[in-house]
Structure formats: C-alpha cells, structure tokens
Design an enzyme around this catalytic site. Structure first.
Site, PDB file in Angstrom:
ATOM      1  N   GLU A  31     -34.429  22.154  26.023  1.00 40.81           N
ATOM      2  CA  GLU A  31     -34.919  23.079  25.016  1.00 40.81           C
ATOM      3  C   GLU A  31     -33.924  23.113  23.860  1.00 40.81           C
ATOM      4  O   GLU A  31     -32.715  23.252  24.061  1.00 40.81           O
ATOM      5  CB  GLU A  31     -35.060  24.476  25.622  1.00 40.81           C
ATOM      6  CG  GLU A  31     -35.638  25.497  24.683  1.00 40.81           C
ATOM      7  CD  GLU A  31     -35.795  26.849  25.348  1.00 40.81           C
ATOM      8  OE1 GLU A  31     -36.596  27.639  24.866  1.00 40.81           O
ATOM      9  OE2 GLU A  31     -35.109  27.101  26.356  1.00 40.81           O
ATOM     10  N   ASP A  78     -36.730  20.906  30.501  1.00 41.30           N
ATOM     11  CA  ASP A  78     -36.198  22.265  30.507  1.00 41.30           C
ATOM     12  C   ASP A  78     -37.150  23.155  29.712  1.00 41.30           C
ATOM     13  O   ASP A  78     -37.167  23.122  28.491  1.00 41.30           O
ATOM     14  CB  ASP A  78     -34.804  22.235  29.864  1.00 41.30           C
ATOM     15  CG  ASP A  78     -34.182  23.609  29.706  1.00 41.30           C
ATOM     16  OD1 ASP A  78     -34.837  24.610  30.010  1.00 41.30           O
ATOM     17  OD2 ASP A  78     -33.025  23.671  29.245  1.00 41.30           O
ATOM     18  N   GLU A 145     -27.716  36.601  21.645  1.00 41.76           N
ATOM     19  CA  GLU A 145     -28.380  37.214  22.788  1.00 41.76           C
ATOM     20  C   GLU A 145     -27.811  38.592  23.134  1.00 41.76           C
ATOM     21  O   GLU A 145     -28.351  39.293  23.997  1.00 41.76           O
ATOM     22  CB  GLU A 145     -28.275  36.307  24.015  1.00 41.76           C
ATOM     23  CG  GLU A 145     -29.076  35.018  23.894  1.00 41.76           C
ATOM     24  CD  GLU A 145     -28.936  34.113  25.103  1.00 41.76           C
ATOM     25  OE1 GLU A 145     -29.794  33.231  25.275  1.00 41.76           O
ATOM     26  OE2 GLU A 145     -27.958  34.276  25.875  1.00 41.76           O
TER      27      GLU A 145
END
Length: 215
Positions: A31, A78, A145
């Site tokens: 990814e 992925d 994140e």
C-alpha cells in the site's frame, strides 16, 4: 495466484506481506501510504479530505488489481480494493465525514470497477482488538496517525468483521492479539502451514457460516 492480506490500521499487514513474500518467493505489492498526497491533510481535516483520499486509494488499488491480473508470478498484496469500498468509505460516510452526494458517486464508481475484478485466490484477514491496534500505531510513531480517534478505529473494526462474515471467497483468519508471527517462529509456521493446506493441500480448509479457517 493472487494472495491478499486484509486488516485494520496497525494490524501488521505490511510485516506479514514481507515475511510471506520472502518465505514463498512471492512478489509483494504494498500500500502506498508514505507517498499519498492526501493522507496528512485527511487526518487533520477528515470532513474536507475524506472523498479525495478515498478516490485516490480506489484509483491506486484498481490499477494494482489490473496489473496483478496480468502477472505470471504469484502476487501477495498489502490491503485490497474491497477494504476501501466496503469498510473505509462507508465508515467515513456513517461518521459524517463524507456527504451523501460524494458517497453515492464513490459507490457507483466502485461497482463499475467490480465488473472487471475477481476475488483473490486467498484472503488472509488479520483480526485485532482496538487496544492491540492502538499499541501498534503508537509503536510505529507516524505523526499523521497521532490524531486518529478511537471511535474511528472501532467503526473500522466493526465493518471488517461484517465484511469477513459476508465474504464469498477463500479466507484465512489470523487472531493477531494472540499471534506474534514476527517474534515467534512457531507462530509464523502455523500461518504458513495453514496457507499450504489451503492452497496446496489435499484437504483445504472450508469456509463455514460466512467465516473462514482461523489461526
């Protein structure tokens, strides 16, 4: 063959993709997170950037699927295109981060793409609890994140479980809370043994009641 690894943010998809690619000499497809031009903006302002982010992911994932279909070697991927459309986009929509208009356009585009896409030969789902995911996210320390909300992760987890329960292809479920495939060789071997049985064995595991073999 096309093998795909699915799971929530922080479940360990990239790590397992690397390990299985090395073990089986499969070609990995990862990814593209670090090069996503929308990701940092999205975590700063989900209302503004959710549609842009999901269209970007859908576009990249569809290109991956088309390229994988032309490959002669076995590919291990992925994250899948299904996760974008069945989990991440609906979660954003239901939490109010995507408008009715944007979500409908997104779904229409996805359904058109699905007419050209087939299931992976095997889907490996990494099931993990919220505390486990939070611990892994904190450990890897990605700045963008750090503002992620717990209810956002919880919504994703609930949608993953529903998607896996309804999934029509071959699926192998790994209990990530109780499986340390990176730190314990015996845990990794349990996974490869299950994959061998599913892909190459005389008695493959059968999916029952919407779920799959669990490791």
């Amino acid at each position: 063959m096309h093998i795909a690894i699915a799971g929530n943010i922080g479940a360990g998809k990239t790590t397992l993709t690397n390990m299985l690619a090395g073990h089986y000499n499969w070609t990995p497809r990862f990814e593209s997170v670090d090069y996503n031009p929308y990701l940092e903006d999205f975590y700063s302002d989900m209302n503004r950037w959710s549609f842009n982010l999901q269209i970007y992911f859908l576009n990249k994932r569809f290109k991956d699927v088309v390229e994988i279909s032309k490959e002669k070697s076995t590919i291990i991927q992925d994250r899948t295109i299904y996760e974008d459309a069945r989990i991440f986009a609906p979660n954003l929509y239901e939490q109010g981060y995507m408008s009715d208009r944007d979500f409908k356009n997104y779904q229409d585009l996805f359904e058109l793409m699905m007419s050209l896409v087939k299931f992976p030969d095997l889907l490996i789902y990494l099931r993990a609890s919220i505390p486990h995911l939070v611990g892994q996210i904190q450990k890897r320390g990605r700045a963008y994140e750090s503002t992620m909300r717990i209810d956002y992760l919880q919504g994703l987890n609930e949608k993953y479980e529903k998607w896996i329960a309804d999934y029509k292809g071959k699926v192998l479920i790994i209990d990530k809370d109780n499986t340390d495939f990176q730190g314990k060789p015996e845990d990794f071997q349990k996974i490869t043994d299950a994959i061998d049985a599913e892909l190459f064995g005389l008695f493959p595991f059968e999916k029952q009641e919407g779920m799959g073999k669990e490791v």
